[in-house]
Design an enzyme around this catalytic site. Structure first.
Site: not given
Ligand code: NAD
Length: 289
Positions: A53, A97, A120
């Site tokens: 990412k 994460q 997200d």
């Protein structure tokens, strides 16, 4: 022979568009979009996703930092960090994460993220916006699938779309996207308790497999001419490979490809799209669009 839907190429297109938009913003005097990535513990898979990412962000001109914490961090300390990032006007997007260590409640941490920075699209407010069809952040993997369908000019309106798998990150959000005005599919979601799943799958014009079982979708489950989207990423032993395994999807590609009209490969299909949508979301967070 089915058309191969090339996720790598489509992802590259999307990234290029984000790169151009970022460059235009900078030329207009704005600072670059900024993504804060929070990584807790030393899980190698999580570390590898986060590196991917960060690299993809840098390539399109998005600034990012990975804030790394020991697995022993307390839940409250992590919540405080999220709050600091929420309050920091220089931070456009926040990504925590997952998974987090067992002593930390994932949900509490996700709920603590400011929905305006929730790139997200995991916060309940983001999920709610998705369900009622409002614009907002897009769930990465499902929105990546939609980008692929649209850029391949696959007809979604009125199509029977059967999704196998009802997870919160793929099956359920994808069902909501495919139902949205503009996409207009008729959606069926199957799962481990579905009766006669092959018969339902055979009705699909667009069949999506998001289960996590190698070669689950066999030729007898696919209607001739269907579009087949394979989300699965599974390791199967392969002594011919140096690393001892290879990656396969949830679809028996060899058997299904001759029947389908279009199909995504694994790897190189849905996988590359996920990060592309994260970049789109980060740009959106910076522009407030
Ligand atoms: P998950 O484990 O959270 O959910 C799996 C779903 O499959 C569940 O809803 C379950 O009901 C269903 N299922 C399991 N066995 C079944 C069976 N025998 N019959 C019918 N349904 C069954 O998985 P997930 O997080 O949605 O991921 C699914 C797969 O997609 C995994 O292989 C994962 O690695 C992959 N994935 C890929 C990407 C990507 O970017 N390509 C992103 C997310 C997930």
């Amino acid at each position: 022979m089915a058309q191969l839907i090339d996720g790598k190429a489509i992802s590259a297109q999307v990234r290029n568009e984000v790169k151009q938009a970022v460059a235009e913003r900078i030329a207009a005097g704005h600072r670059p979009p900024y993504l804060a990535v929070v990584l807790v513990g030393d899980d190698p898979a999580s570390a590898s996703y986060v590196r991917g990412k960060a690299k993809a962000s840098a390539e399109v001109g998005i600034q990012s930092d990975t804030l790394t914490y020991d697995a022993s961090i307390s839940e409250q300390e992590l919540l405080d960090i999220v709050q600091r990032l929420n309050d920091d006007e220089g931070v456009d997007g926040i990504l925590v994460q997952l998974p987090l260590p067992d002593h930390i409640d994932d949900r509490k941490v996700i709920h603590a993220i400011d929905p305006a920075k929730d790139v997200d699209c995991f916060h309940p407010e983001s999920v709610g916006n998705l369900v009622i069809g409002l614009d907002g952040f897009q769930p990465a993997t499902p929105a990546g699938i939609v980008e692929m369908l649209q850029r391949t000019e696959i007809q979604t309106s009125g199509a029977q779309c059967v999704i196998i798998g009802r997870s919160n990150i793929v099956g359920k959000p994808l069902a909501n996207l495919m139902l949205k005005k503009g996409l207009d599919s008729t959606v069926t979601v199957c799962h481990s308790r579905t009766k006669d799943l092959p018969a339902i799958a055979r009705q699909a014009d667009i069949l999506v497999a998001a289960i996590g079982r190698a070669n689950f979708v066999t030729a007898d489950m696919v209607k001739p001419g269907a579009v087949v989207i394979d989300v699965g990423i599974n390791r199967v032993d392969d002594d011919s490979r140096e690393r001892g395994y290879r990656l396969v999807g949830d679809v028996d590609f060899e058997a299904v490809e001759p029947i389908a009209s279009a199909i995504t490969p694994v790897p190189g299909g849905v996988g590359p799209m996920t990060i592309a949508v994260l970049l789109q979301n980060t740009l959106r967070a910076a522009t407030g669009a």
